[in-house]
Design an enzyme around this catalytic site. Structure first.
Site, mmCIF file in Angstrom:
data_model
loop_
_atom_site.group_PDB
_atom_site.id
_atom_site.type_symbol
_atom_site.label_atom_id
_atom_site.label_comp_id
_atom_site.label_asym_id
_atom_site.label_seq_id
_atom_site.Cartn_x
_atom_site.Cartn_y
_atom_site.Cartn_z
ATOM 1 N N SER A 42 -22.155 -55.999 54.283
ATOM 2 C CA SER A 42 -21.530 -56.241 52.980
ATOM 3 C C SER A 42 -20.012 -56.196 53.092
ATOM 4 O O SER A 42 -19.455 -55.803 54.114
ATOM 5 C CB SER A 42 -21.981 -55.171 51.992
ATOM 6 O OG SER A 42 -21.341 -53.951 52.320
ATOM 7 N N LYS A 43 -19.363 -56.585 52.002
ATOM 8 C CA LYS A 43 -17.903 -56.571 51.949
ATOM 9 C C LYS A 43 -17.394 -55.156 52.235
ATOM 10 O O LYS A 43 -16.392 -54.971 52.915
ATOM 11 C CB LYS A 43 -17.452 -57.022 50.554
ATOM 12 C CG LYS A 43 -15.949 -56.975 50.358
ATOM 13 C CD LYS A 43 -15.566 -57.550 49.007
ATOM 14 C CE LYS A 43 -14.061 -57.695 48.851
ATOM 15 N NZ LYS A 43 -13.351 -56.432 48.749
ATOM 16 N N ARG A 44 -18.127 -54.174 51.723
ATOM 17 C CA ARG A 44 -17.714 -52.780 51.927
ATOM 18 C C ARG A 44 -17.656 -52.420 53.409
ATOM 19 O O ARG A 44 -16.757 -51.719 53.842
ATOM 20 C CB ARG A 44 -18.672 -51.826 51.197
ATOM 21 C CG ARG A 44 -17.990 -51.103 50.049
ATOM 22 C CD ARG A 44 -18.969 -50.324 49.225
ATOM 23 N NE ARG A 44 -20.012 -51.193 48.671
ATOM 24 C CZ ARG A 44 -21.313 -51.019 48.880
ATOM 25 N NH1 ARG A 44 -21.747 -50.026 49.628
ATOM 26 N NH2 ARG A 44 -22.194 -51.836 48.335
#
Ligand code: GLU
Length: 513
Positions: free
Chosen positions: A266-268
Site C-alpha cells: 500500500s501507499k503507507r
C-alpha cells in the site's frame, strides 16, 4: 472451432492514482494482447459517481503513456469500433440489458427503502447470521417476486425508487475456470442478489462490466485477484444473458505484497519504507476523505520507464529460463499467462533500484548528458554539451539514477567551498602544503594538460619534494573537489582544465587552515 481475435481490456475506475499493481495489470493485458497479435483497450469504469475523483482519468492515461503500455483503443488513445469507452457515456445502453434479465426471470425489481434494508440487516444479525439479500431473505422483502404484478406496475408508474437485483439461484454450484488458479467453485447459497441497476439510472459495476466485455468482444479478462469473488456472479450473468459462447476466459493476477510482511502493498508501506508505489507523482483528492493527497512516483524518483516495466513484469510472472533483463519486445515474445504465479509477489525495493542501474548502464553518455543538462539548466549552471558528455563519462559508473549525476559530479561544474575535514586533518601539514604549492606552479608551466601528463607531473613534483604520492594523492583530490572520493583523479583534472585546476589549488591553499 473459429478462434476469435484476442481482445483484452484494462478497466480501471477513476477513483485515485493508478497503483503500481494496476500498472502491472495493464502491462500483462498489453503483453498478452501483443503476444497474440490482438487488441488492448482502455475502458474507464466510472459508474459510481460518488467515488469519482477529478483528474484520476488523466492520471491513468499519462501513467500508461509514460510506461509505454499504450492501448490501441480507448479513452485518451483514440476511438475504435466500440467507442465510447467511458461507461458514463455508455449509460443509455445498459438499461435494455437489465430489462432483458427481468423479462427472462433472472433479475427483479426491488423497492425496499434504506430503512427496510436496515431492519432486515438488524433482524438477521440479531439472530446471529450474516445479512444478505438472497434466495431466502428476498421472500420477505418488497420486490417483484413478492408483490403482485399490478402493484409493481403502479409503484413504477408512480415514480417510486427501485433497483434491479440479480436473482441468484438457490442451490447451485457456480464454476469459474481461471487460467491461473484452475477451477474455482462457489455455492450459490453464499452469493447475494447483487444490485445490477441503481435508482439513479446507472448500472452497477457488475452489469456494466459484463455488458461491456460482451459488446466489446473481450476474449480474456485479466485483472487483479480482488475481483475473483465477483467472477461467479459474472459467470452467472453470461449464462443468464445466453452469452456462454462469448464468455471471456478469466485470469486473476496475484497480489503485490509489501517487502516486509504478507500484507498487500500500500501507499503507507511506500511512505514508511521510502519507495514510490505510483508510476508518476501528483496530487488528487482522496476518494474517501475528499481531501487532496499527494504521492510520489517512479518517474519523479528518477526511474527509467523501461526499468520500472521490467521490474513489474517479473512481479508475479517468471520467464522460461532465468533471464531478468527484458526489453518490451522480449517481454511480448516470452509472456504467457501460464507462467503467472498463484501466490502473491513480494515487492523488493532494492531489486527495483538494481533494475534501474542496469538500465542506466545501457544508456549512452549522450542520453545521460541530456538528462544532466536539464538538471544543470534548472540550477542555472551553464556548461557545453561536450563538457557534460565528458562529465557523464567520469561519474556514470557510480550512478543508480540519472538524477544522481549532479550530486556525484557537482564539483566538475562548481568549485568546492568546503573540504573533507578528515582528509585535511590527516594530510594537510607544512610539507604537503609546500607540495601543493610546487604542484600548482608545475601545472602552471605546462603547455598541454592531459590526464597522463598531469599524472606524470604530479609524480615528478612528489619525487623532487621527497614526499610519497600516497601522502598527497587524496589531498589533491580534496583540493579539487572537496570530497574524499570521486571519479578518476587525473581525468577529473584534465576535464577541469589547467587553469581551473591551478585556480582550485590556489583557493584551497587560502581556505584550508
Ligand atoms: N473497474 C474495476 C477496477 O477498478 C475493473 C475490474 C475488472 O477488470 O473487471 O479494477
Amino acid at each position: 472451432m473459429e478462434t476469435r481475435k484476442v481482445r483484452v481490456r484494462f478497466a480501471p475506475s477513476p477513483t485515485g492514482p493508478l497503483h503500481m499493481g494496476g500498472v502491472r495489470t495493464a502491462l500483462y493485458n498489453y503483453l498478452f494482447a501483443k503476444h497474440h497479435g490482438g487488441d488492448f483497450i482502455l475502458r474507464i469504469e466510472d459508474t459510481d459517481q460518488e467515488r469519482f475523483v477529478p483528474g484520476a482519468e488523466e492520471y491513468i492515461i499519462e501513467a500508461l503513456k509514460w510506461c509505454g503500455v499504450v492501448p490501441n483503443e480507448g479513452v485518451g488513445f483514440g476511438d475504435g469500433p466500440d467507442a465510447p469507452y467511458r461507461q458514463s457515456e455508455r449509460k443509455p445502453m445498459y438499461r435494455q440489458y437489465a430489462d432483458q434479465l427481468v423479462n427472462s426471470g433472472h433479475a427483479y425489481y426491488a423497492f425496499d427503502t434504506t430503512e427496510e434494508l436496515g431492519e432486515m440487516r438488524k433482524l438477521i444479525e440479531d439472530a446471529g447470521g450474516t445479512s444478505s439479500y438472497n434466495a431466502i431473505t428476498r421472500q420477505n422483502m418488497k420486490n417483484s417476486l413478492t408483490l403482485s404484478e399490478d402493484e409493481v406496475k403502479s409503484r413504477i408508474a408512480a415514480g417510486e425508487h427501485y433497483v434491479i437485483r440479480m436473482k441468484i439461484p438457490r442451490n447451485e454450484e457456480i464454476r469459474v475456470k481461471d487460467l491461473i488458479r484452475g477451477w474455482v467453485v462457489v455455492h450459490s447459497g453464499q452469493m447475494d442478489d447483487k444490485v445490477l441497476f441503481k435508482s439513479d439510472g446507472m448500472p452497477t459495476y457488475h452489469l456494466a462490466n459484463v455488458v461491456d466485455d460482451y459488446t466489446m468482444k473481450i476474449t480474456h479478462v485479466i485483472r487483479g485477484e480482488e475481483w475473483l469473488p465477483s467472477a461467479p456472479l459474472h459467470v452467472l450473468l453470461y449464462r443468464s444473458f445466453g452469452w456462454e459462447k462469448e464468455m471471456p476466459e478469466f485470469a486473476h493476477l496475484p497480489l503485490l505484497l509489501r517487502p516486509d510482511g504478507n500484507g498487500k502493498l500500500s501507499k503507507r508501506d511506500g511512505d514508511r519504507l521510502g519507495f514510490p508505489v505510483f508510476p508518476i507523482s501528483g496530487s488528487l483528492l482522496d476518494v474517501k476523505t475528499k481531501k487532496p493527497e499527494s504521492f510520489t512516483g517512479y518517474r519523479e524518483s528518477g526511474y527509467f520507464p523501461d526499468a520500472f516495466i521490467n521490474m513489474l513484469a517479473l512481479l508475479g510472472w517468471h520467464s522460461s529460463g532465468n533471464q531478468e533483463l527484458y526489453t518490451m519486445e522480449e517481454l511480448i515474445k516470452d509472456f504467457s499467462l501460464d507462467r503467472v504465479s498463484k501466490s502473491g509477489a513480494k515487492f523488493d525495493p532494492e531489486k527495483t533500484k538494481w533494475f534501474n542501474q542496469q538500465y542506466l548502464k545501457k544508456r549512452s553518455d549522450a542520453e545521460l548528458a541530456a538528462i544532466w543538462m536539464k538538471d544543470l539548466d534548472s540550477k542555472g549552471i551553464k556548461a557545453s554539451e561536450d563538457y557534460v558528455l565528458k562529465a557523464v563519462h567520469l561519474v556514470r559508473e557510480k550512478a543508480v539514477f540519472a538524477n544522481e549525476l549532479h550530486s556525484l559530479g557537482h564539483f566538475l561544474f562548481t568549485a568546492p567551498d568546503t573540504y573533507d575535514a578528515e582528509v585535511i586533518k590527516k594530510r594537510w601539514n607544512e610539507k604537503s602544503a609546500l607540495f601543493m604549492s610546487a604542484l600548482k606552479e608545475a601545472f602552471r608551466g605546462m603547455t598541454t594538460f592531459t590526464a597522463a601528463e598531469a599524472e606524470a607531473c604530479f609524480k615528478q613534483v612528489a619525487e623532487s619534494n621527497g614526499i610519497k604520492t600516497g601522502e598527497v594523492m587524496q589531498l589533491f583530490r580534496v583540493c579539487l573537489s572537496g570530497a574524499a572520493g570521486g571519479p578518476a583523479l587525473f581525468e577529473m583534472a584534465e576535464l577541469l582544465g589547467k587553469d581551473e585546476t591551478v585556480k582550485r589549488l590556489e583557493t584551497a591553499a587560502v581556505k584550508i587552515k
